[in-house]
Design a protein around this motif. Structure first.
Motif, short mmCIF file in Angstrom:
data_model
loop_
_atom_site.label_atom_id
_atom_site.label_comp_id
_atom_site.label_asym_id
_atom_site.label_seq_id
_atom_site.Cartn_x
_atom_site.Cartn_y
_atom_site.Cartn_z
N LYS A 84 0.78 -1.17 0.06
CA LYS A 84 -0.04 0.13 -0.02
C LYS A 84 1.00 1.28 -0.16
O LYS A 84 1.68 1.28 1.01
N PHE A 85 0.62 2.13 -0.96
CA PHE A 85 1.48 3.28 -1.04
C PHE A 85 1.43 4.18 0.09
O PHE A 85 0.37 4.42 0.36
N GLU A 86 2.51 4.82 0.60
CA GLU A 86 2.34 5.88 1.71
C GLU A 86 3.03 7.02 1.07
O GLU A 86 3.66 7.13 0.02
N ASP A 87 2.65 8.32 1.70
CA ASP A 87 3.17 9.61 1.48
C ASP A 87 4.71 9.64 1.50
O ASP A 87 5.30 8.66 2.26
N PRO A 88 5.41 10.10 0.68
CA PRO A 88 6.93 10.17 0.52
C PRO A 88 7.34 10.66 1.95
O PRO A 88 7.03 11.32 2.54
N GLU A 89 8.73 10.03 2.32
CA GLU A 89 9.19 10.28 3.43
C GLU A 89 10.68 11.17 3.30
O GLU A 89 11.21 11.72 4.17
N VAL A 90 11.18 10.91 1.88
CA VAL A 90 12.31 11.73 1.59
C VAL A 90 12.12 12.35 0.29
O VAL A 90 11.30 12.16 -0.50
N VAL A 91 13.07 13.55 0.11
CA VAL A 91 12.90 14.17 -1.07
C VAL A 91 14.20 14.31 -1.75
O VAL A 91 15.25 14.01 -1.12
N LEU A 92 14.20 14.24 -3.12
CA LEU A 92 15.27 14.40 -3.84
C LEU A 92 15.73 15.75 -4.39
O LEU A 92 14.98 16.30 -4.89
N THR A 93 17.03 16.52 -4.34
CA THR A 93 17.32 17.61 -4.84
C THR A 93 18.90 17.20 -5.57
O THR A 93 19.19 16.54 -5.13
N MET A 94 18.84 18.14 -6.59
CA MET A 94 19.96 17.98 -7.70
C MET A 94 20.70 19.25 -7.88
O MET A 94 20.82 19.71 -8.90
N GLY A 97 23.62 20.36 -8.85
CA GLY A 97 24.95 19.83 -9.08
C GLY A 97 25.34 18.69 -8.57
O GLY A 97 26.25 18.11 -9.07
N HIS A 98 24.67 18.20 -7.50
CA HIS A 98 25.16 16.70 -6.99
C HIS A 98 23.65 16.07 -6.34
O HIS A 98 22.59 16.81 -6.31
N VAL A 99 23.76 15.09 -6.11
CA VAL A 99 22.46 14.36 -5.35
C VAL A 99 22.55 14.70 -3.76
O VAL A 99 23.39 14.54 -3.17
N VAL A 100 21.28 14.97 -3.49
CA VAL A 100 21.03 15.00 -1.71
C VAL A 100 19.65 14.59 -1.43
O VAL A 100 18.75 14.86 -2.26
N GLU A 119 10.48 14.66 7.67
CA GLU A 119 9.83 15.04 9.03
C GLU A 119 11.03 15.64 9.70
O GLU A 119 10.86 16.78 10.28
N SER A 120 12.38 15.41 9.42
CA SER A 120 13.51 16.10 10.24
C SER A 120 14.17 17.36 9.53
O SER A 120 14.92 18.03 10.36
N ASN A 121 13.82 17.45 8.21
CA ASN A 121 14.47 18.39 7.34
C ASN A 121 16.15 18.25 7.56
O ASN A 121 16.76 19.15 7.59
N THR A 122 16.55 17.07 7.51
CA THR A 122 17.98 16.65 7.50
C THR A 122 18.50 15.92 6.53
O THR A 122 17.64 14.95 5.87
N VAL A 123 19.60 16.07 5.92
CA VAL A 123 20.14 15.11 5.02
C VAL A 123 20.51 13.69 5.28
O VAL A 123 20.99 13.32 6.59
N ASP A 124 19.73 12.77 4.75
CA ASP A 124 19.65 11.22 4.89
C ASP A 124 21.10 10.89 4.36
O ASP A 124 21.25 10.75 2.91
N GLU A 125 22.29 10.71 4.99
CA GLU A 125 23.68 10.77 4.65
C GLU A 125 23.85 9.36 3.83
O GLU A 125 24.20 9.01 2.77
N THR A 126 22.89 8.09 4.47
CA THR A 126 23.05 6.80 3.98
C THR A 126 22.42 6.85 2.48
O THR A 126 23.08 6.14 1.70
#
Length: 417
Positions: free
Chosen positions: A147-157, A159-162, A167-174
């Protein structure tokens, strides 16, 4: 100071009237869409046209078939006959009457087959001509509970991938390391020109993102089990993608569609090699034209609308060859003709083809020059005996702006009195 006030009043009034008067005119003489309803029939292999503008009443349209070669009108039909000729569109009506055929062209027909093989795609310039945030929510394509759920992370680019946790508005390093490596391994060139996905939990499956990189290479990106899945879609050198569209239809036959720089249109087939197929006879600029595709078991019915011109193209669903073409020109109404003789131009802040808000001058019409000249003569007569330079300026402004300048000038003359 008083002279300055009059000049500002005149300029502001002219600008406002060039916006308000055409708007009031269109409001008083509003028109309904006069285009017919057109669809391709698998029964007689012809376009069936339902024209509501020629019938004696709105509920009694003129229904006729169109020869696929000459585009000449042929046999006329009643509405019940029309329903039988278009069983995949009027399936509910036919099923309620017990008139749904068991098979068409030797292919067994069931309600499930019709639902699974029917879908509609639409594209409007307003969907593309807008500012798009460069923050891309990532859905989990393989949810644990199906069952699809709302996204928990976002991708920004930038010049590189982030990858950022919402929820925490912090970079998911992994995840950032995983996605960065995947992008680098696939040869992705930053920045991305376009990234498109269907972010919704109300769908049967997720096809992720189609991304055009800075070198016009096309990629397919998904997040599965919190890990990236990325494929480089090989395109011929002649195909330079401009816009992409993600599809998530029930038949699962396509990943999406491509519109290239030459305005050709392609499908991205749902197979291991991401094979590309060109839609024959299609020339489509998504930034200017509107497109509607009605797909069913036996055909693709593609409608392209550009200005007052509309073209319907029926395509074979297997090899996308052209089955029939029908062209229609929406006639210009008398009110629109008269409008061009009244207003030399119009001013608006919005446009049906984009989502930007700013002043724009359009619809220039030389036909209004006659009325402008008459009004300019009146202004010249009223302003006679005054400062010659001022009189010439008023006359020229009326000659250019017509009614928009004439009204404030007459008001100013009255105020002066």
């Amino acid at each position: 100071m008083k002279k300055t006030h009059y000049i500002l009043f005149f300029l502001l009034s002219t600008a406002v009237l060039s916006w308000v008067l055409p708007w009031l005119y269109s409001l008083c003489f509003a028109e309904r869409d006069r285009e017919p309803f057109v669809s391709y029939s698998p029964i007689n292999d012809c376009f069936i046209v339902t024209d509501f503008n020629t019938g004696s009443k709105f509920d009694e349209p003129d229904i006729f078939e169109v020869d696929p070669v000459t585009q000449a009108p042929g046999r006329h039909y009643t509405m019940d006959q029309r329903d039988s000729l278009l069983p995949e569109i009027f399936v509910g009506q036919l099923s309620a009457k017990g008139m749904l055929p068991d098979s068409i062209k030797g292919v067994e027909i069931t309600m499930r087959d019709i639902r699974m093989n029917s879908w509609i795609f639409t594209s409007s310039p307003k969907d593309l001509n807008r500012s798009v945030p460069t923050v891309y929510p990532l859905m989990e394509s393989m949810p644990a509970r199906f069952k699809f759920e709302d996204p928990e992370v976002v991708l920004t680019m930038p010049g590189h991938v982030v990858i950022t946790d919402i929820e925490s508005n912090t970079v998911d390093e992994t995840k950032t390391r995983r996605f960065s490596k995947m992008f680098a391994d696939k040869g992705f060139s930053f920045p991305a020109k376009e990234a498109v996905a269907n972010i919704s939990t109300r769908k049967g499956y997720d096809n992720g993102y189609l991304i055009i990189d800075n070198d016009n290479k096309l990629y397919h990106l998904k997040m599965q089990a919190n890990r990236p899945s990325m494929a480089h879609i090989q395109l011929d050198d002649t195909i330079v993608p401009r816009h992409v569209f993600v599809l998530e239809n029930a038949d699962r036959k396509l990943y999406g569609l491509i519109s290239d720089e030459a305005h050709d249109f392609y499908t991205i087939n749902h197979d291991e090699t991401y094979s590309i197929s060109k839609l024959s006879g299609i020339k489509f600029d998504p930034e200017k034209d509107r497109m509607t595709i009605i797909k069913n078991l036996f055909s693709w019915c593609v409608k392209i609308k550009s200005g007052n011109e509309s073209t319907w193209i029926a395509l074979d669903p297997d090899d996308y060859s052209v089955l029939a073409v029908y062209n229609f020109t929406n006639p210009t109404s008398m009110s629109r003709v008269i409008e061009k003789w009244i207003f030399p131009f119009t001013t608006s802040f919005t446009n049906v083809d984009d989502k930007y808000v700013y002043p724009r001058i359009k619809n220039w019409s030389w036909n209004a020059f006659l009325l402008n000249a008459i009004l300019a003569v009146i202004v010249l007569f009223v302003a006679r005996g005054k400062n010659i330079r001022c009189t010439i300026s008023k006359t020229v402004m009326t000659l250019v702006c017509g009614l928009f300048a004439f009204i404030p000038l007459i008001l100013m003359k009255h105020i002066n009195k």
